[in-house]
Design a protein around this motif. Structure first.
Motif, PDB file in Angstrom:
ATOM      1  N   VAL A   1       0.838  -1.201   0.000  1.00 48.60           N
ATOM      2  CA  VAL A   1       0.000   0.000   0.000  1.00 48.60           C
ATOM      3  C   VAL A   1       0.872   1.249   0.000  1.00 48.60           C
ATOM      4  O   VAL A   1       0.627   2.204  -0.754  1.00 48.60           O
ATOM      5  CB  VAL A   1      -0.974  -0.014   1.201  1.00 48.60           C
ATOM      6  N   ALA A   2       1.908   1.263   0.830  1.00 46.49           N
ATOM      7  CA  ALA A   2       2.802   2.418   0.899  1.00 46.49           C
ATOM      8  C   ALA A   2       3.512   2.642  -0.433  1.00 46.49           C
ATOM      9  O   ALA A   2       3.635   3.777  -0.905  1.00 46.49           O
ATOM     10  CB  ALA A   2       3.819   2.233   2.020  1.00 46.49           C
ATOM     11  N   THR A   3       3.954   1.569  -1.068  1.00 47.19           N
ATOM     12  CA  THR A   3       4.638   1.674  -2.359  1.00 47.19           C
ATOM     13  C   THR A   3       3.689   2.207  -3.426  1.00 47.19           C
ATOM     14  O   THR A   3       4.055   3.076  -4.226  1.00 47.19           O
ATOM     15  CB  THR A   3       5.196   0.302  -2.780  1.00 47.19           C
ATOM     16  N   THR A   4       2.452   1.703  -3.431  1.00 53.95           N
ATOM     17  CA  THR A   4       1.465   2.152  -4.412  1.00 53.95           C
ATOM     18  C   THR A   4       1.135   3.628  -4.204  1.00 53.95           C
ATOM     19  O   THR A   4       1.083   4.397  -5.175  1.00 53.95           O
ATOM     20  CB  THR A   4       0.191   1.300  -4.304  1.00 53.95           C
ATOM     21  N   LEU A   5       0.926   4.021  -2.968  1.00 55.40           N
ATOM     22  CA  LEU A   5       0.634   5.433  -2.689  1.00 55.40           C
ATOM     23  C   LEU A   5       1.804   6.333  -3.068  1.00 55.40           C
ATOM     24  O   LEU A   5       1.610   7.412  -3.632  1.00 55.40           O
ATOM     25  CB  LEU A   5       0.285   5.624  -1.211  1.00 55.40           C
ATOM     26  N   LEU A   6       3.001   5.898  -2.765  1.00 52.03           N
ATOM     27  CA  LEU A   6       4.179   6.680  -3.113  1.00 52.03           C
ATOM     28  C   LEU A   6       4.303   6.835  -4.633  1.00 52.03           C
ATOM     29  O   LEU A   6       4.602   7.924  -5.132  1.00 52.03           O
ATOM     30  CB  LEU A   6       5.445   6.039  -2.545  1.00 52.03           C
ATOM     31  N   ALA A   7       4.052   5.774  -5.364  1.00 50.10           N
ATOM     32  CA  ALA A   7       4.116   5.842  -6.823  1.00 50.10           C
ATOM     33  C   ALA A   7       3.050   6.791  -7.371  1.00 50.10           C
ATOM     34  O   ALA A   7       3.321   7.602  -8.268  1.00 50.10           O
ATOM     35  CB  ALA A   7       3.950   4.450  -7.415  1.00 50.10           C
ATOM     36  N   PHE A   8       1.833   6.716  -6.830  1.00 46.86           N
ATOM     37  CA  PHE A   8       0.751   7.576  -7.291  1.00 46.86           C
ATOM     38  C   PHE A   8       1.055   9.045  -7.000  1.00 46.86           C
ATOM     39  O   PHE A   8       0.935   9.906  -7.881  1.00 46.86           O
ATOM     40  CB  PHE A   8      -0.570   7.171  -6.629  1.00 46.86           C
ATOM     41  N   VAL A   9       1.460   9.337  -5.786  1.00 49.28           N
ATOM     42  CA  VAL A   9       1.757  10.723  -5.405  1.00 49.28           C
ATOM     43  C   VAL A   9       2.930  11.262  -6.216  1.00 49.28           C
ATOM     44  O   VAL A   9       2.906  12.403  -6.674  1.00 49.28           O
ATOM     45  CB  VAL A   9       2.022  10.819  -3.880  1.00 49.28           C
ATOM     46  N   SER A  10       3.939  10.443  -6.434  1.00 48.47           N
ATOM     47  CA  SER A  10       5.086  10.882  -7.247  1.00 48.47           C
ATOM     48  C   SER A  10       4.653  11.172  -8.678  1.00 48.47           C
ATOM     49  O   SER A  10       5.103  12.154  -9.282  1.00 48.47           O
ATOM     50  CB  SER A  10       6.176   9.813  -7.250  1.00 48.47           C
ATOM     51  N   GLY A  11       3.786  10.342  -9.223  1.00 52.82           N
ATOM     52  CA  GLY A  11       3.301  10.564 -10.577  1.00 52.82           C
ATOM     53  C   GLY A  11       2.491  11.838 -10.704  1.00 52.82           C
ATOM     54  O   GLY A  11       2.671  12.615 -11.655  1.00 52.82           O
ATOM     55  N   VAL A  12       1.605  12.088  -9.752  1.00 56.02           N
ATOM     56  CA  VAL A  12       0.802  13.311  -9.777  1.00 56.02           C
ATOM     57  C   VAL A  12       1.695  14.538  -9.622  1.00 56.02           C
ATOM     58  O   VAL A  12       1.525  15.539 -10.330  1.00 56.02           O
ATOM     59  CB  VAL A  12      -0.285  13.272  -8.674  1.00 56.02           C
ATOM     60  N   TYR A  13       2.659  14.470  -8.721  1.00 55.33           N
ATOM     61  CA  TYR A  13       3.581  15.586  -8.517  1.00 55.33           C
ATOM     62  C   TYR A  13       4.375  15.876  -9.787  1.00 55.33           C
ATOM     63  O   TYR A  13       4.484  17.027 -10.224  1.00 55.33           O
ATOM     64  CB  TYR A  13       4.523  15.278  -7.346  1.00 55.33           C
ATOM     65  N   THR A  14       4.922  14.829 -10.400  1.00 55.87           N
ATOM     66  CA  THR A  14       5.713  15.001 -11.619  1.00 55.87           C
ATOM     67  C   THR A  14       4.869  15.584 -12.738  1.00 55.87           C
ATOM     68  O   THR A  14       5.295  16.504 -13.445  1.00 55.87           O
ATOM     69  CB  THR A  14       6.323  13.649 -12.044  1.00 55.87           C
ATOM     70  N   TYR A  15       3.663  15.066 -12.914  1.00 53.41           N
ATOM     71  CA  TYR A  15       2.758  15.575 -13.951  1.00 53.41           C
ATOM     72  C   TYR A  15       2.450  17.049 -13.720  1.00 53.41           C
ATOM     73  O   TYR A  15       2.490  17.858 -14.650  1.00 53.41           O
ATOM     74  CB  TYR A  15       1.472  14.756 -13.963  1.00 53.41           C
ATOM     75  N   THR A  16       2.158  17.414 -12.471  1.00 52.39           N
ATOM     76  CA  THR A  16       1.813  18.795 -12.154  1.00 52.39           C
ATOM     77  C   THR A  16       2.983  19.732 -12.405  1.00 52.39           C
ATOM     78  O   THR A  16       2.817  20.804 -13.000  1.00 52.39           O
ATOM     79  CB  THR A  16       1.366  18.901 -10.683  1.00 52.39           C
ATOM     80  N   ILE A  17       4.157  19.344 -11.990  1.00 53.93           N
ATOM     81  CA  ILE A  17       5.334  20.193 -12.199  1.00 53.93           C
ATOM     82  C   ILE A  17       5.610  20.374 -13.684  1.00 53.93           C
ATOM     83  O   ILE A  17       5.921  21.480 -14.149  1.00 53.93           O
ATOM     84  CB  ILE A  17       6.562  19.602 -11.470  1.00 53.93           C
ATOM     85  N   ARG A  18       5.471  19.328 -14.462  1.00 52.97           N
ATOM     86  CA  ARG A  18       5.714  19.456 -15.914  1.00 52.97           C
ATOM     87  C   ARG A  18       4.687  20.355 -16.570  1.00 52.97           C
ATOM     88  O   ARG A  18       5.005  21.123 -17.463  1.00 52.97           O
ATOM     89  CB  ARG A  18       5.708  18.082 -16.572  1.00 52.97           C
ATOM     90  N   GLN A  19       3.427  20.239 -16.147  1.00 54.74           N
ATOM     91  CA  GLN A  19       2.397  21.091 -16.734  1.00 54.74           C
ATOM     92  C   GLN A  19       2.592  22.552 -16.344  1.00 54.74           C
ATOM     93  O   GLN A  19       2.354  23.448 -17.144  1.00 54.74           O
ATOM     94  CB  GLN A  19       1.002  20.622 -16.298  1.00 54.74           C
TER      95      GLN A  19
END
Length: 98
Positions: free
Chosen positions: A28-46
C-alpha cells in the motif's frame, strides 16, 4: 534464539498474520508513493510549460482587434457639428438674447 524456535514462531498464526500485514502495508505504501510521485511530476511538468507566451499572444490579438475597430469607427464617424465643437457654450433659451 535457536532456529527451531524461530521456525515455530514463524509457523504460528500470529507470526504469519504479522508478516502478511507488514507485506500489505508495504504494498500500500509503495502504491501510494508511486501515485503521489506521478501526480507531482505531472503537475510540475504542466506548470513548467510557458503559458505566458500564449496569453500574451491572445492579448496582442485583442488589442489589434480593438485598434482596428477604433480606426474603422473613426473612418466612418459623421463630421463634427458646430454645437459639438463648443461644449461649454450656454444654450439659448426662449426669451434670452445671445
Amino acid at each position: 534464539v535457536p532456529p527451531a524456535q524461530l521456525r515455530s514462531q514463524a509457523a504460528s498464526p500470529f507470526g504469519q498474520a504479522a508478516m502478511r500485514t507488514s507485506t500489505k502495508n508495504f504494498l500500500v505504501a509503495t502504491t501510494l508513493l508511486a501515485f503521489v510521485s506521478g501526480v507531482y511530476t505531472y503537475t510540475i511538468r504542466q506548470m513548467s510549460t510557458d503559458d505566458l507566451e500564449e496569453i500574451q499572444r491572445e492579448i496582442d490579438i485583442l488589442k489589434a482587434t480593438e485598434r482596428a475597430a477604433d480606426a474603422a469607427a473613426a473612418k466612418y464617424s459623421p463630421p463634427a457639428q458646430a454645437a459639438d465643437l463648443q461644449p461649454f457654450k450656454k444654450p439659448v433659451q426662449d426669451g434670452e438674447r445671445s
